[in-house]
Design an enzyme around this catalytic site. Sequence first.
Site, PDB file in Angstrom:
ATOM      1  N   GLY A 172       3.875   3.728   6.561  1.00  0.00           N
ATOM      2  CA  GLY A 172       3.803   2.462   7.286  1.00  0.00           C
ATOM      3  C   GLY A 172       5.166   1.845   7.490  1.00  0.00           C
ATOM      4  O   GLY A 172       5.506   1.384   8.590  1.00  0.00           O
ATOM      5  N   ASP A 173       5.983   1.830   6.438  1.00  0.00           N
ATOM      6  CA  ASP A 173       7.348   1.310   6.547  1.00  0.00           C
ATOM      7  C   ASP A 173       8.181   2.156   7.506  1.00  0.00           C
ATOM      8  O   ASP A 173       8.942   1.621   8.318  1.00  0.00           O
ATOM      9  CB  ASP A 173       8.011   1.314   5.177  1.00  0.00           C
ATOM     10  CG  ASP A 173       7.417   0.297   4.232  1.00  0.00           C
ATOM     11  OD1 ASP A 173       7.634  -0.911   4.445  1.00  0.00           O
ATOM     12  OD2 ASP A 173       6.736   0.693   3.282  1.00  0.00           O
ATOM     13  N   SER A 174       8.047   3.468   7.400  1.00  0.00           N
ATOM     14  CA  SER A 174       8.868   4.356   8.217  1.00  0.00           C
ATOM     15  C   SER A 174       8.505   4.262   9.698  1.00  0.00           C
ATOM     16  O   SER A 174       9.389   4.271  10.558  1.00  0.00           O
ATOM     17  CB  SER A 174       8.724   5.801   7.727  1.00  0.00           C
ATOM     18  OG  SER A 174       9.152   5.907   6.384  1.00  0.00           O
ATOM     19  N   ALA A 176       7.243   1.630  11.134  1.00  0.00           N
ATOM     20  CA  ALA A 176       7.768   0.336  11.573  1.00  0.00           C
ATOM     21  C   ALA A 176       9.269   0.427  11.840  1.00  0.00           C
ATOM     22  O   ALA A 176       9.775  -0.136  12.821  1.00  0.00           O
ATOM     23  CB  ALA A 176       7.474  -0.727  10.530  1.00  0.00           C
ATOM     24  N   ALA A 177       9.986   1.137  10.962  1.00  0.00           N
ATOM     25  CA  ALA A 177      11.425   1.302  11.148  1.00  0.00           C
ATOM     26  C   ALA A 177      11.737   1.999  12.468  1.00  0.00           C
ATOM     27  O   ALA A 177      12.668   1.606  13.185  1.00  0.00           O
ATOM     28  CB  ALA A 177      12.007   2.095   9.981  1.00  0.00           C
TER      29      ALA A 177
END
Length: 414
Positions: A172-174, A176-177
């Site tokens: 999820g973080d990746s 978004a990045a």
Amino acid sequence: MQAQPSAGPLAGIKVLELGTLIAGPFCSRMLAEFGADVVKIEAPDGGDPIRQWRVLKDGTSLWWTVQSRNKKSVTLNMKDARGQEIARRLALEADIIIENYRPGVLEKWGIGYEALKAVNPATIMVRLSGYGQTGPMKDLPGFGAIGESMGGLRYVSGHADRPPVRVGISIGDSVAALHGVIGAMMALRHRDVTGGRWNGRRGAECIAGQGQMVDVALYESVFNMMESLVPEYDHAGVVRERTGGALPGIVPSNTYTTGDGENIVIAGNGDAIFKRLMLAIGRDDMANDPDLARNDGRVPRTAEIDGAIQAWCAARSIDEALAVLKSADVPVGKIYSVRDMMSDPQFLARRMFEQHSFADGTPIKLPAITPKLSETPGETKWIGPELGEHNAEVLRALGYDDEHITQLKRDGVI
């Protein structure tokens, strides 16, 4: 022939990173890999928490070597007005500011988007947060795991008869990045075609391009990857469910276990591929069955088809199964662990590992930079820096003399 190292397509672009852990830092990491001058702000008392995550060497995370490569580490106490002033000066000189605090934190420090835009109309600020800068949930803490859940990914991950599972990385973080990187590049392009970079030292003589805020919500980034989820539900009332290793409605595409206990993925879902697959496993009856010639005919018989493939795989070693299916031009692959990757001819041929060293000379391999650009490839100039390693360099560039820098350190500002 491999392209020679270059200054990178983003050479000359200044980036200020105000963030911790994964989403914001991964976003700026990619810009740094392709030549941007990235200054990362960290708290003096320990820095980014990711420095202590997972496997450590001498007290610092091995993840840090990758996540912060090519970045300059500057420590600032953002609770001190002098730290806020330094951050503001760095922000006004930056082409792109990347932050992943809760909405409102930067505004409290006097370096919010509107405040910077009023001085520098070319300001580009990428804001990554759990729920975005607006809406009833904007002030809630939102980590990648929550974004994956709200965005729909967790619901469809795992087996139907078990609770949803986590993908094995902070996807999820990746994701978004990556949305942040795309947004930054589009904003940079818009700024350039509307006037270009702002230079405060030229004052009114400078025609600044139009900057903008890139608002990235973790849950929306995950949601953006969810394929046909919405129209399937809206038009047909279909809620996509967990299906394990299978690709629902696209047959056959699944994970199968070989006789020696290994797992392989076989994607025989193209009509011509399906026929080749069936012939390769000795199921001429299925290969020549007119009802199975198209995907819509195969879907109702998914269990039968998967059963035939699994029975064939179970009677063979993984090497034998791979050899037969590859020779039949059927898409197939072993499920790799990192151990498999490190010795795989394809990874090695594509130079997917880089050799570097810690300050004490200990060697360390890092993943190579992607995507691969033919003329301006990315480059690892240095691995993740020591905490505050670039304090003096960056502050001198802002006009601070050594005496002032020493005083700031003595006062706990840096």
